[in-house]
Write an enzyme that holds these catalytic residues in place. Sequence first.
Site, PDB file in Angstrom:
ATOM      1  N   CYS A   1     -21.590   0.980  -0.649  1.00 37.22           N
ATOM      2  CA  CYS A   1     -21.478  -0.123  -1.611  1.00 37.22           C
ATOM      3  C   CYS A   1     -22.066  -1.399  -1.019  1.00 37.22           C
ATOM      4  O   CYS A   1     -21.831  -1.710   0.151  1.00 37.22           O
ATOM      5  CB  CYS A   1     -20.018  -0.367  -1.991  1.00 37.22           C
ATOM      6  SG  CYS A   1     -19.344   0.890  -3.066  1.00 37.22           S
ATOM      7  N   HIS A   2     -22.804  -2.116  -1.842  1.00 34.58           N
ATOM      8  CA  HIS A   2     -23.391  -3.385  -1.402  1.00 34.58           C
ATOM      9  C   HIS A   2     -22.334  -4.487  -1.402  1.00 34.58           C
ATOM     10  O   HIS A   2     -21.505  -4.532  -2.322  1.00 34.58           O
ATOM     11  CB  HIS A   2     -24.518  -3.803  -2.359  1.00 34.58           C
ATOM     12  CG  HIS A   2     -25.710  -2.913  -2.307  1.00 34.58           C
ATOM     13  ND1 HIS A   2     -25.777  -1.731  -3.003  1.00 34.58           N
ATOM     14  CD2 HIS A   2     -26.875  -3.033  -1.647  1.00 34.58           C
ATOM     15  CE1 HIS A   2     -26.944  -1.159  -2.775  1.00 34.58           C
ATOM     16  NE2 HIS A   2     -27.634  -1.924  -1.957  1.00 34.58           N
TER      17      HIS A   2
ATOM     18  N   ASP B   1       4.174   0.674  -3.138  1.00 32.05           N
ATOM     19  CA  ASP B   1       4.763   0.128  -1.914  1.00 32.05           C
ATOM     20  C   ASP B   1       5.958  -0.774  -2.218  1.00 32.05           C
ATOM     21  O   ASP B   1       6.977  -0.707  -1.540  1.00 32.05           O
ATOM     22  CB  ASP B   1       3.705  -0.650  -1.133  1.00 32.05           C
ATOM     23  CG  ASP B   1       4.270  -1.272   0.130  1.00 32.05           C
ATOM     24  OD1 ASP B   1       4.854  -0.525   0.946  1.00 32.05           O
ATOM     25  OD2 ASP B   1       4.143  -2.495   0.304  1.00 32.05           O
TER      26      ASP B   1
ATOM     27  N   MET C   1     -17.514   0.688  -8.733  1.00 32.93           N
ATOM     28  CA  MET C   1     -16.662   1.012  -7.588  1.00 32.93           C
ATOM     29  C   MET C   1     -15.649  -0.095  -7.323  1.00 32.93           C
ATOM     30  O   MET C   1     -14.508   0.175  -6.941  1.00 32.93           O
ATOM     31  CB  MET C   1     -17.504   1.272  -6.337  1.00 32.93           C
ATOM     32  CG  MET C   1     -18.423   2.486  -6.455  1.00 32.93           C
ATOM     33  SD  MET C   1     -17.612   3.992  -7.033  1.00 32.93           S
ATOM     34  CE  MET C   1     -16.398   4.236  -5.774  1.00 32.93           C
ATOM     35  N   GLU C   2     -16.053  -1.333  -7.558  1.00 31.33           N
ATOM     36  CA  GLU C   2     -15.142  -2.458  -7.369  1.00 31.33           C
ATOM     37  C   GLU C   2     -13.986  -2.384  -8.370  1.00 31.33           C
ATOM     38  O   GLU C   2     -12.823  -2.592  -8.003  1.00 31.33           O
ATOM     39  CB  GLU C   2     -15.906  -3.776  -7.503  1.00 31.33           C
ATOM     40  CG  GLU C   2     -16.801  -4.094  -6.326  1.00 31.33           C
ATOM     41  CD  GLU C   2     -18.087  -3.269  -6.235  1.00 31.33           C
ATOM     42  OE1 GLU C   2     -18.755  -3.351  -5.197  1.00 31.33           O
ATOM     43  OE2 GLU C   2     -18.430  -2.541  -7.191  1.00 31.33           O
TER      44      GLU C   2
END
Length: 157
Positions: free
Chosen positions: A78-79, A129, A114-115
């Site tokens: 990924c850039h 969590d 992807m982000e």
Amino acid sequence: MSNFSHINKKNQPKMVNVSEKAITKRTAVAKASMFLGKEIISHFTNDELLTKKGPVFQTAIIAGIQAVKKTSELIPMCHPLLISGVDIDIDIVDSENIEVFCKVTIEGKTGVEMEALTGANIACLTIYDMCKAISQKMVIKEVKLIEKTGGKSDIKN
């Protein structure tokens, strides 16, 4: 020769060269579905749950935004991107389930799918969590790209 854009002529990994691409407005929206269970959802008041660790959804949104900005550090090809905007929305769907939406916007030479997927995932992991002291029966059920605009093609799933 490979049909994969991240493999060179010697079948070695490479980062795609985007230097010749035009700068365009690009967006991506990812959705993550998560089972929390009645035990956790019952603790919510006004669409928020306060635990010893703090406000769950607010913290998850901040974690998702941070994840979007760090995607290139987590996924090798990924850039690094100058993100224009991130919007994360968390909805309680019913007495057991939630949905997390992550929309990412950029003006750049490469997309932000992807982000968006990373932001939705990390928001869910943060919720896990923060709620695991109540129950560990939570399940991140599905994470998928639901929309992409800009670049070569638009997608709406």
